[in-house]
Design a protein around this motif. Structure first.
Motif, short mmCIF file in Angstrom:
data_model
loop_
_atom_site.label_atom_id
_atom_site.label_comp_id
_atom_site.label_asym_id
_atom_site.label_seq_id
_atom_site.Cartn_x
_atom_site.Cartn_y
_atom_site.Cartn_z
N HIS A 87 0.82 -1.29 -0.21
CA HIS A 87 0.17 -0.02 -0.01
C HIS A 87 0.92 1.21 0.03
O HIS A 87 0.44 2.42 0.15
CB HIS A 87 -0.97 0.04 1.23
N ILE A 88 2.27 1.01 -0.40
CA ILE A 88 2.97 2.29 -0.24
C ILE A 88 3.77 2.20 -1.71
O ILE A 88 4.33 1.41 -1.85
CB ILE A 88 4.15 2.24 0.84
N TYR A 89 3.58 3.34 -2.60
CA TYR A 89 4.33 3.43 -3.60
C TYR A 89 5.59 3.94 -3.66
O TYR A 89 6.12 4.59 -2.59
CB TYR A 89 2.99 4.40 -4.69
N SER A 90 6.30 3.86 -4.67
CA SER A 90 7.57 4.03 -4.72
C SER A 90 8.06 5.60 -4.65
O SER A 90 9.07 5.96 -4.61
CB SER A 90 8.43 3.49 -6.02
N ASN A 91 6.89 6.41 -5.01
CA ASN A 91 6.84 7.85 -4.88
C ASN A 91 6.54 8.39 -3.61
O ASN A 91 6.37 9.53 -3.06
CB ASN A 91 6.14 8.43 -5.94
N GLY A 92 6.22 7.56 -2.65
CA GLY A 92 6.04 7.79 -1.21
C GLY A 92 4.72 7.85 -0.72
O GLY A 92 4.35 7.91 0.46
N HIS A 93 3.63 8.01 -2.00
CA HIS A 93 2.32 8.00 -1.43
C HIS A 93 1.92 6.66 -0.92
O HIS A 93 2.34 5.71 -1.28
CB HIS A 93 1.56 8.09 -2.85
N ARG A 134 2.51 2.31 -13.03
CA ARG A 134 1.62 3.04 -13.80
C ARG A 134 1.13 4.21 -12.92
O ARG A 134 0.95 5.43 -13.16
CB ARG A 134 0.18 2.26 -14.20
N TYR A 135 0.85 3.84 -11.43
CA TYR A 135 0.21 4.95 -10.56
C TYR A 135 1.47 6.27 -10.55
O TYR A 135 1.24 7.22 -10.50
CB TYR A 135 0.06 4.43 -9.26
N VAL A 136 2.68 5.66 -10.28
CA VAL A 136 3.80 6.66 -10.09
C VAL A 136 3.81 7.54 -11.31
O VAL A 136 4.22 9.03 -11.20
CB VAL A 136 5.07 6.14 -9.63
#
Length: 156
Positions: A87-93, A134-136
């Motif tokens: 639940h944690i994206y590589s951009n920190g979100h 995709r999200y990042v």
């Protein structure tokens, strides 16, 4: 954190000053608040809990408060290298419902920090979300509060 940002309303300033005092008198275990000159931006450091995937790892959260805090939730992201978590994206979100639609003005920075540590501690695998790339790419430079999150997996 004595100076109040021009971007905060009076209610937000009063509430954040109260939260700082409470933090100083009763800090959440394992968390360190790093003072800045801007009341609207906080940095919090913590270590992963022992006996979890994140034991021995050090993390930093960046917290930005909106003008209408606590009615509006703060923006909370991991700074630096975020933990590998579904639940944690590589951009920190961070995909955590209390940071968005389930936010309540009764919540505090301390309760946010404890919730994030709890989320990490209950992880069943150490990996990025399946849609991380995709999200990042799609969210580059945007606030995570602009994302329409789907909260369907509480077992990650």
């Amino acid at each position: 954190m004595a100076n109040a940002s021009e971007t905060l309303g009076r209610v937000a300033i009063k509430r954040l000053q109260k939260e700082i005092t409470e933090w100083q008198n009763n800090p959440p275990a394992g968390f360190k608040l790093n003072p800045t000159d801007d009341l609207s931006k906080w940095t919090v450091e913590f270590d992963g809990a022992s006996d979890t995937f994140y034991a021995g790892e050090h993390f930093q959260l960046q917290i930005r408060f909106p003008e209408k805090y606590p009615l509006d939730s703060p923006v909370v992201v991991f700074a630096g290298e975020p933990p590998l978590h579904p639940h944690i994206y590589s951009n920190g979100h961070i995909c955590l419902d209390i940071l968005y639609g389930s936010w309540s003005p009764a919540m505090t920075v301390s309760s946010i920090c404890i919730s994030i540590l709890s989320m990490l501690s209950s992880a069943t695998k150490k990996e990025r979300p399946v849609d991380d790339d995709r999200y990042v790419k799609a969210s580059r430079g945007k606030s995570p509060k602009l994302t329409v999150w789907e909260f369907h997996d509480d077992k990650a």
